[in-house]
Enzyme design. Structure first.
Site, short mmCIF file in Angstrom:
data_model
loop_
_atom_site.label_atom_id
_atom_site.label_comp_id
_atom_site.label_asym_id
_atom_site.label_seq_id
_atom_site.Cartn_x
_atom_site.Cartn_y
_atom_site.Cartn_z
N SER A 84 -1.97 -0.67 6.34
CA SER A 84 -1.74 0.33 5.31
C SER A 84 -0.28 0.74 5.17
O SER A 84 0.05 1.59 4.35
CB SER A 84 -2.59 1.57 5.58
OG SER A 84 -2.31 2.08 6.86
N THR A 203 -1.19 6.37 5.16
CA THR A 203 0.27 6.38 5.10
C THR A 203 0.80 6.97 6.39
O THR A 203 0.14 7.82 6.98
CB THR A 203 0.67 7.32 3.93
OG1 THR A 203 0.20 6.74 2.73
CG2 THR A 203 2.16 7.57 3.87
N THR A 221 4.33 3.62 2.96
CA THR A 221 2.95 3.14 2.80
C THR A 221 2.91 1.87 1.95
O THR A 221 3.84 1.59 1.18
CB THR A 221 2.12 4.23 2.08
OG1 THR A 221 0.74 3.87 2.11
CG2 THR A 221 2.53 4.42 0.64
N ARG A 231 1.08 0.23 -9.60
CA ARG A 231 0.64 1.60 -9.25
C ARG A 231 1.54 2.17 -8.14
O ARG A 231 1.86 1.52 -7.16
CB ARG A 231 -0.81 1.56 -8.76
CG ARG A 231 -1.39 2.93 -8.35
CD ARG A 231 -1.26 3.21 -6.88
NE ARG A 231 -1.93 4.43 -6.47
CZ ARG A 231 -1.83 4.97 -5.26
NH1 ARG A 231 -1.11 4.38 -4.34
NH2 ARG A 231 -2.45 6.08 -4.95
N VAL A 232 1.94 3.41 -8.35
CA VAL A 232 2.72 4.12 -7.34
C VAL A 232 1.94 5.39 -6.99
O VAL A 232 1.44 6.08 -7.88
CB VAL A 232 4.11 4.48 -7.89
CG1 VAL A 232 4.85 5.43 -6.95
CG2 VAL A 232 4.94 3.21 -8.13
N THR A 254 -1.06 12.52 3.26
CA THR A 254 -1.70 11.21 3.26
C THR A 254 -3.03 11.36 2.53
O THR A 254 -3.59 12.45 2.44
CB THR A 254 -1.90 10.67 4.69
OG1 THR A 254 -2.50 9.37 4.61
CG2 THR A 254 -2.79 11.58 5.52
N GLY A 255 -3.51 10.24 2.01
CA GLY A 255 -4.78 10.28 1.28
C GLY A 255 -4.59 9.79 -0.14
O GLY A 255 -3.55 9.22 -0.47
N1 ASP Z 1 -1.07 8.40 -0.11
C1 ASP Z 1 -1.14 6.96 -0.16
C2 ASP Z 1 -1.16 6.52 -1.60
O1 ASP Z 1 -1.86 7.12 -2.40
C3 ASP Z 1 -2.31 6.40 0.54
C4 ASP Z 1 -2.74 7.07 1.82
O2 ASP Z 1 -2.02 7.83 2.41
O3 ASP Z 1 -3.85 6.84 2.27
O4 ASP Z 1 -0.55 5.53 -1.91
#
Ligand code: ASP
Length: 342
Positions: A84, A203, A221, A231-232, A254-255
């Protein structure tokens, strides 16, 4: 990712009286270091532990928080087993590994790269954007050209394992269920949650305060697996994935990034701390903001914040159970199981 579910084998917890008998996990809470400007670093997820250890080689010697966070997050960036972040990250739906990263120092200086391909350490490119250009963000081909012009090597970041996971995913090509898989992050299927045995995102966000009392942060990430090309997420967006205000402290996220961007999450957490909220309470309020926008959707995804204030107090909060963050100070090294709404 494979190490995420391994509980931290630390002797510190026992000596702190936090050993529960079943889980070597600390309880989430706000903490009060006694020494003023005692360096501290915290990072998202279990893999933050190794990243913190690297950051500590700088912070522990009185080094600058900015140098520490850059060095720290380079550990998961270079780890091919971490699907990830950085090298080995899961690709987009076209099979391309595109990376997002940003960094911020104690003087509101910041740098970011978005949708950067072929460069193993996007965080170092982001730092160069901050230090060597009049800009804050470089994206796509421009970011790649800038990196190559500054001596970074072009590499293939798609490992055989990630390519295999992508090919598995192509059989169904369904993006929707991947979001629901977030709920299972704390209960991984053998080999991972994803078709092909991989987890779909996470992330590393790292925030630190050094012995001079200066805060910095870094966030990097490969974003949501199998995203649309281009996509960002939130991670390279200053204020969303990361924010540092040296008067107040720092926060990172994160998420599912789309939801974090909508509330400019990390900036929100820092502003809540400015209003007097402790770090954990500020993170909780940001999570609640996401829920209030769309309660039924919030139940289906994971988002976590961590925060640090200038007193060295820290905390985190998540939508779902299973969000961990790693903390390192001169006195302790531990994983904290963040509290959550659901
Ligand atoms: N925040 C990150 C994104 O949306 C993914 C993650 O942290 O799980 O790219």
């Amino acid at each position: 990712m494979s190490t995420r579910r391994k509980f931290l084998q630390t002797s510190f917890l026992g000596s702190l009286g936090l050993f529960t008998g079943k889980k070597l996990m600390a309880q989430s809470d706000t903490h009060y270091p006694t020494i003023k400007n005692e360096p501290i670093v915290l990072s998202t997820w279990d893999f933050g532990k190794e990243a913190n250890a690297e950051a500590w080689t700088i912070l522990g010697k009185g080094g600058r928080a900015l140098d520490a966070v850059e060095a720290g997050v380079k550990i998961p960036e270079a780890d091919s087993n971490n699907q990830s972040v950085g090298y080995g990250g899961l690709p987009d739906r076209d099979g391309r590994v595109t990376l997002d990263a940003c960094i911020m120092d104690e003087n509101y200086n910041c740098g970011s790269v978005m949708c950067l391909e072929h460069i193993k350490h996007p965080i170092s490119v982001a730092r160069l954007v901050m230090e060597k250009t009049p800009h804050v963000i470089l994206a796509g081909d421009g970011a790649l050209q800038f990196a190559l012009a500054n001596g970074f090597q072009k590499e293939n970041l798609l490992t055989p394992e990630s390519e295999k996971a992508w090919k598995e995913w192509l059989k169904t090509s369904k993006y929707e269920p991947i979001i629901n898989i977030e709920n299972k992050l704390h209960k991984p299927a053998p080999g991972g949650d994803m078709p092909g045995g991989a987890n779909n995102h996470d992330t590393i966000g790292m925030i630190a305060m050094d012995a001079s009392g200066n805060c910095s942060g870094a966030c990097t990430t490969s974003g949501m697996a199998f995203k649309l090309h281009g996509r960002v997420g939130d991670s390279p967006v200053i204020g969303a994935g990361l924010y540092v205000d040296n008067e107040i402290g720092a926060a990172t996220a994160t998420g599912v990034g789309e939801e974090v961007v909508r509330i400019v999450g990390s900036h929100l957490v820092v502003e809540l701390m400015r209003q007097g909220h402790a770090p954990e309470a500020a993170c909780k309020k940001a999570v609640e903001r996401i829920i209030s926008r769309n309660p039924s959707k919030a139940k289906t995804l994971q988002i976590g914040f961590i925060a640090l204030n200038k007193k060295g107090q820290y905390g985190g909060y998540a939508l779902q159970k299973g969000f961990t963050y790693a903390v390192r100070t001169g006195k302790e090294e531990k994983l904290v199981q963040a509290k959550s709404v659901y």
